[in-house]
Motif scaffolding. Sequence first.
Motif, PDB file in Angstrom:
ATOM      1  N   VAL A 131     -46.209  45.698  28.866  1.00 37.33           N
ATOM      2  CA  VAL A 131     -45.393  46.595  30.154  1.00 37.33           C
ATOM      3  C   VAL A 131     -43.918  45.004  30.065  1.00 37.33           C
ATOM      4  O   VAL A 131     -42.810  45.318  29.238  1.00 37.33           O
ATOM      5  N   GLN A 132     -44.552  43.493  30.363  1.00 33.30           N
ATOM      6  CA  GLN A 132     -43.390  42.926  29.978  1.00 33.30           C
ATOM      7  C   GLN A 132     -42.994  43.172  28.468  1.00 33.30           C
ATOM      8  O   GLN A 132     -42.076  42.369  28.165  1.00 33.30           O
ATOM      9  N   ALA A 133     -43.744  43.076  27.465  1.00 31.00           N
ATOM     10  CA  ALA A 133     -43.060  43.176  26.230  1.00 31.00           C
ATOM     11  C   ALA A 133     -42.530  44.636  25.842  1.00 31.00           C
ATOM     12  O   ALA A 133     -41.331  44.121  25.329  1.00 31.00           O
ATOM     13  N   VAL A 134     -43.011  45.567  26.418  1.00 33.07           N
ATOM     14  CA  VAL A 134     -41.501  46.666  26.563  1.00 33.07           C
ATOM     15  C   VAL A 134     -40.590  46.409  27.456  1.00 33.07           C
ATOM     16  O   VAL A 134     -39.460  46.705  27.143  1.00 33.07           O
TER      17      VAL A 134
ATOM     18  N   ASP B 222     -33.466  44.433  33.665  1.00 32.82           N
ATOM     19  CA  ASP B 222     -32.094  42.884  33.733  1.00 32.82           C
ATOM     20  C   ASP B 222     -31.719  42.618  32.652  1.00 32.82           C
ATOM     21  O   ASP B 222     -32.071  42.834  31.846  1.00 32.82           O
ATOM     22  N   GLN B 223     -30.417  41.747  32.160  1.00 36.29           N
ATOM     23  CA  GLN B 223     -31.014  41.166  31.082  1.00 36.29           C
ATOM     24  C   GLN B 223     -31.372  40.439  30.536  1.00 36.29           C
ATOM     25  O   GLN B 223     -31.842  39.507  29.369  1.00 36.29           O
ATOM     26  N   ASP B 224     -32.416  39.725  31.675  1.00 34.96           N
ATOM     27  CA  ASP B 224     -33.863  39.177  30.792  1.00 34.96           C
ATOM     28  C   ASP B 224     -34.928  39.492  31.245  1.00 34.96           C
ATOM     29  O   ASP B 224     -35.863  38.497  31.271  1.00 34.96           O
ATOM     30  N   GLY B 225     -34.698  41.054  30.871  1.00 30.94           N
ATOM     31  CA  GLY B 225     -36.039  41.806  30.947  1.00 30.94           C
ATOM     32  C   GLY B 225     -37.109  41.689  32.152  1.00 30.94           C
ATOM     33  O   GLY B 225     -38.407  41.848  32.251  1.00 30.94           O
ATOM     34  N   LYS B 226     -36.017  41.518  33.347  1.00 31.39           N
ATOM     35  CA  LYS B 226     -36.588  41.538  34.341  1.00 31.39           C
ATOM     36  C   LYS B 226     -36.799  42.832  35.241  1.00 31.39           C
ATOM     37  O   LYS B 226     -35.334  43.555  35.468  1.00 31.39           O
ATOM     38  N   LEU B 227     -37.320  43.237  36.449  1.00 34.00           N
ATOM     39  CA  LEU B 227     -37.420  44.819  37.010  1.00 34.00           C
ATOM     40  C   LEU B 227     -36.975  43.671  38.678  1.00 34.00           C
ATOM     41  O   LEU B 227     -36.914  45.106  39.600  1.00 34.00           O
TER      42      LEU B 227
ATOM     43  N   ALA C  81     -39.290  43.847  27.687  1.00 35.04           N
ATOM     44  CA  ALA C  81     -38.266  41.915  26.877  1.00 35.04           C
ATOM     45  C   ALA C  81     -37.313  43.400  25.219  1.00 35.04           C
ATOM     46  O   ALA C  81     -36.867  42.307  25.176  1.00 35.04           O
ATOM     47  N   GLU C  82     -37.750  44.216  25.460  1.00 27.81           N
ATOM     48  CA  GLU C  82     -37.528  44.694  23.929  1.00 27.81           C
ATOM     49  C   GLU C  82     -36.094  45.774  25.047  1.00 27.81           C
ATOM     50  O   GLU C  82     -35.147  46.398  23.779  1.00 27.81           O
ATOM     51  N   ASN C  83     -35.818  46.262  25.896  1.00 25.37           N
ATOM     52  CA  ASN C  83     -35.455  46.881  26.592  1.00 25.37           C
ATOM     53  C   ASN C  83     -34.498  46.321  27.840  1.00 25.37           C
ATOM     54  O   ASN C  83     -33.517  47.297  28.372  1.00 25.37           O
ATOM     55  N   LYS C  84     -34.046  45.073  27.833  1.00 28.77           N
ATOM     56  CA  LYS C  84     -32.859  44.394  28.666  1.00 28.77           C
ATOM     57  C   LYS C  84     -32.101  44.944  28.538  1.00 28.77           C
ATOM     58  O   LYS C  84     -31.622  45.659  27.759  1.00 28.77           O
ATOM     59  N   GLY C  85     -31.080  44.736  29.767  1.00 26.63           N
ATOM     60  CA  GLY C  85     -30.597  46.167  29.933  1.00 26.63           C
ATOM     61  C   GLY C  85     -30.015  47.331  30.288  1.00 26.63           C
ATOM     62  O   GLY C  85     -29.130  47.765  30.130  1.00 26.63           O
TER      63      GLY C  85
END
Length: 449
Positions: free
Chosen positions: A257-260, A287-292, A262-266
């Motif tokens: 999940v973390q990897a995906v 978000d722009q940091d790759g977080k939910l 990070a690839e789809n920030k924003g």
Amino acid sequence: MEILIKLSQFLLSLSFLIILHELGHFIPAKLFKTRVEKFYLFFDVKFSLFKKKIGDTVYGIGWLPLGGYVKISGMVNESIETEQLNSEPQPWEFRSKPAWQRLIIMLGGVTVNFILAFVIYIGMTYAYGDLYISNKDMDHGVWVQSPILQEAGMKNGDKIVAVDGREIDRFNDVGYAIMMGHQVEVERNGAKENIDLPVNLLGQMSDGNKGGLVALRVPFVVVAFSEEGDQTNAQVLQLKDQVKSVNGVNTPFVDQVQAVLAENKGKVVPAVIERDGKELTVDLKIDQDGKLNLFYAPVLTIDTLEKMGLYHISQVKYSLGESVTVGINKGVEKVGGYFDQLKKIVKPETGAYKGVGGFKAIYDIFPSVWSWEYFWNITALLSIMLGVMNLLPIPALDGGHVMFLLYEMITGRKPSDKFLENAQMVGFFILIGLLLFANGNDIYKAIFK
């Protein structure tokens, strides 16, 4: 309350170890009719919290919780009075006793420490048995949490086969083996590969690269929502939702999940979640940091993981007789492991000295909830540490006294009282330096890391 629980465990464990260590000196001293002037838990600098004289001995509790001591008459150390050195040794004094008796008195403390550790491991083995995951059952490989290991070449999903040529039977032992090792053999996509670990792995871990090295791969389960920031995902997700895929990519584990993300920030992407046994499709805003903007469970209970069919948990119960053998073996492994750690610490290139800690570091290893299993496990380890450290051949430590006694027994020549007094003072200043370094490390980490 958490601080109180941690502090209570810390002080109880420390007091227990100090009293038993000093009893290890006290009992043989009394057996050999050597006068013991003081028996103290903690140091009584200037004043005592409690003291009572019984016979020739003052029993007390000091206010400075940095250790404890027994003051034995005629024992040459940093606290002996100069006038005592100028007088003839008396029959009740330590210095008048045969070398073999003095050796037994000096080795009594560390002997108790090692015996205590072995007794605890035997008792824990009998009471709790062994709960572990076989390394051969790690079908999904490991979650590589450390950036240091990632840079070295390890990847999520790698199966750990061996460390330094030694096969690892239990996943529980993998982290420590890597921390102390030089090369890891992994299985990746059916092929085996050797990965060299950084020489200064421990140093890098102390430099702010904290957290685990490797962990179980576990599913991404929502456990809480942040009250700040964008609340879009809080409107479509619920607690205990499990993320199954993100943007069309299957993501059964957190690391995926973390990897995906990070690839789809924003971006806003579709995701499949499992809720109450049913699969639903929702849109997640990254978000722009790759977080939910939510919290997930990076670790689930062992029972839950087994019920989900991810891991098989092996449990072994032992009879009292079996516990003795298994417990002793555990103790031997822990003693050997601590010596291995000391070897790392004295080699500057490993950077392991950066991880040396003082009393705060010891306090931090106790859990914030009361657990007798954790308490006794930590106490056994601290007992081994206390025993090993006191055996170091540094004047003012038990090992320093033993070193001079062995010299006397081998050569037949006893070092002069004045020489021993000067050696004790040198050793005392060495100990002060080590104490300042260890606790200084704690302070530095607390301020700058």
